[in-house]
Design a protein around this motif. Structure first.
Motif, PDB file in Angstrom:
ATOM      1  N   GLY A  14    -103.469  36.574 -33.036  1.00 18.69           N
ATOM      2  CA  GLY A  14    -104.454  36.832 -32.005  1.00 18.69           C
ATOM      3  C   GLY A  14    -105.442  35.701 -31.863  1.00 18.69           C
ATOM      4  O   GLY A  14    -105.192  34.548 -32.261  1.00 18.69           O
ATOM      5  N   LYS A  15    -106.625  36.021 -31.313  1.00 24.18           N
ATOM      6  CA  LYS A  15    -107.650  35.014 -31.067  1.00 24.18           C
ATOM      7  C   LYS A  15    -108.135  34.361 -32.355  1.00 24.18           C
ATOM      8  O   LYS A  15    -108.388  33.155 -32.390  1.00 24.18           O
ATOM      9  N   ASN A  16    -108.253  35.143 -33.427  1.00 23.27           N
ATOM     10  CA  ASN A  16    -108.742  34.579 -34.682  1.00 23.27           C
ATOM     11  C   ASN A  16    -107.772  33.551 -35.241  1.00 23.27           C
ATOM     12  O   ASN A  16    -108.179  32.491 -35.734  1.00 23.27           O
ATOM     13  N   ALA A  17    -106.472  33.856 -35.171  1.00 28.28           N
ATOM     14  CA  ALA A  17    -105.462  32.918 -35.664  1.00 28.28           C
ATOM     15  C   ALA A  17    -105.473  31.634 -34.844  1.00 28.28           C
ATOM     16  O   ALA A  17    -105.377  30.528 -35.394  1.00 28.28           O
ATOM     17  N   ASN A  18    -105.606  31.774 -33.530  1.00 27.78           N
ATOM     18  CA  ASN A  18    -105.655  30.592 -32.658  1.00 27.78           C
ATOM     19  C   ASN A  18    -106.914  29.765 -32.904  1.00 27.78           C
ATOM     20  O   ASN A  18    -106.879  28.533 -32.872  1.00 27.78           O
ATOM     21  N   ARG A  19    -108.023  30.456 -33.210  1.00 31.65           N
ATOM     22  CA  ARG A  19    -109.270  29.748 -33.497  1.00 31.65           C
ATOM     23  C   ARG A  19    -109.139  28.936 -34.784  1.00 31.65           C
ATOM     24  O   ARG A  19    -109.579  27.786 -34.849  1.00 31.65           O
ATOM     25  N   ARG A  20    -108.539  29.526 -35.798  1.00 30.31           N
ATOM     26  CA  ARG A  20    -108.345  28.807 -37.066  1.00 30.31           C
ATOM     27  C   ARG A  20    -107.422  27.610 -36.860  1.00 30.31           C
ATOM     28  O   ARG A  20    -107.626  26.544 -37.468  1.00 30.31           O
ATOM     29  N   LEU A  21    -106.434  27.770 -35.987  1.00 35.85           N
ATOM     30  CA  LEU A  21    -105.504  26.675 -35.700  1.00 35.85           C
ATOM     31  C   LEU A  21    -106.240  25.503 -35.061  1.00 35.85           C
ATOM     32  O   LEU A  21    -106.027  24.337 -35.428  1.00 35.85           O
ATOM     33  N   ARG A  22    -107.131  25.795 -34.141  1.00 33.20           N
ATOM     34  CA  ARG A  22    -107.886  24.730 -33.466  1.00 33.20           C
ATOM     35  C   ARG A  22    -108.872  24.051 -34.415  1.00 33.20           C
ATOM     36  O   ARG A  22    -109.192  22.873 -34.244  1.00 33.20           O
ATOM     37  N   GLN A  23    -109.349  24.799 -35.385  1.00 33.93           N
ATOM     38  CA  GLN A  23    -110.288  24.228 -36.355  1.00 33.93           C
ATOM     39  C   GLN A  23    -109.638  23.142 -37.209  1.00 33.93           C
ATOM     40  O   GLN A  23    -110.333  22.265 -37.730  1.00 33.93           O
ATOM     41  N   VAL A  24    -108.332  23.189 -37.346  1.00 34.55           N
ATOM     42  CA  VAL A  24    -107.618  22.158 -38.133  1.00 34.55           C
ATOM     43  C   VAL A  24    -106.984  21.105 -37.226  1.00 34.55           C
ATOM     44  O   VAL A  24    -106.116  20.339 -37.650  1.00 34.55           O
ATOM     45  N   GLY A  25    -107.417  21.064 -35.948  1.00 35.01           N
ATOM     46  CA  GLY A  25    -106.970  20.005 -35.052  1.00 35.01           C
ATOM     47  C   GLY A  25    -105.664  20.262 -34.328  1.00 35.01           C
ATOM     48  O   GLY A  25    -105.055  19.328 -33.795  1.00 35.01           O
ATOM     49  N   LYS A  26    -105.221  21.521 -34.284  1.00 33.32           N
ATOM     50  CA  LYS A  26    -103.990  21.868 -33.575  1.00 33.32           C
ATOM     51  C   LYS A  26    -104.304  22.877 -32.475  1.00 33.32           C
ATOM     52  O   LYS A  26    -105.382  23.485 -32.456  1.00 33.32           O
TER      53      LYS A  26
END
Length: 228
Positions: A14-26
């Protein structure tokens, strides 16, 4: 520009998983292909932005490899930007076969200086900036060039007037206007200026009437009175 985008499989979240992904530059992405199930992956947003900002933009063909597997030809199908920051937050890729026709949007590029603009002060109005075409991936044009040098005032070019390579089929409505030359705008005299220009004449006429009345009164006053 990267010739191959390296993608990594990811577990849909969901949104939380996508947010964590963006935090690592992806950023999250999905790969679509004819007759295939969509593949959920993550990619480096900088690679995608470089492609989007290239001359061919979304029509750029590049390779995409998932977890080091054999690369497939692909194009950017769609993408999403953050509404506040404007940075790339999601993208969709479309795997393509080089021997299959594609339907895509190509920008229109005007060539030359219109006669109606150069000699008569007209204004070139580009009504349609892109059209739909069909062609093989290897025949995708960077743009559809339209020569406007012969256009005079009120002339126009429609889709049906465009000349393209025989390998590129135009799908857009043939009656759609691409570009036209409109007459130069006429300068209108402001209302205030027109009133000011008329005022001296009105005043002059007013003075003439008043002066005439005064002279008539003086003339009557100067006549001798009749004796009783």
């Amino acid at each position: 520009m990267p010739t191959v985008i390296a993608a990594q499989l990811r577990v849909p979240g969901g949104k939380n998983a996508n947010r964590r992904l963006r935090q690592v530059g992806k950023i999250p992405a999905v790969i679509y292909g004819p007759g295939k199930e969509p593949v959920v992956v993550s990619v480096d947003p900088h690679d995608v932005k470089t492609i989007l900002h290239s001359e061919t933009g979304r029509n750029t063909i590049f390779g995409i490899s998932v977890d080091g597997s054999e690369q497939n030809n692909a194009m950017v199908k769609d993408y999403q930007l953050d509404p506040v920051r404007g940075n790339l937050i999601h993208t969709d890729f479309l795997e393509i076969a080089m021997d299959r026709l594609l339907e895509l949007t190509v920008n229109v590029e005007t060539v030359g200086e219109a006669e109606g603009v150069k000699l008569d002060g007209g204004i070139m109005d580009i009504v349609t900036r892109s059209i739909e075409v069909e062609c093989l991936p290897s025949d995708i044009p960077e743009s559809i060039k339209v020569d406007v040098s012969h256009l005079k005032i009120n002339d126009y070019i429609r889709v049906k007037n465009i000349q393209t390579d025989a390998k590129v089929k135009i799908l857009s409505d043939p009656e759609i206007v691409i570009v036209t030359i409109v007459p130069p705008a006429k300068e209108e005299v402001p209302v205030e200026a027109a009133v000011e220009a008329a005022e001296p004449e009105v005043i002059k006429k007013g003075k003439t009437v008043e002066e005439g009345a005064e002279e008539e009164q003086k003339s009557k006053s100067s006549k001798p009175e009749a004796k009783q």
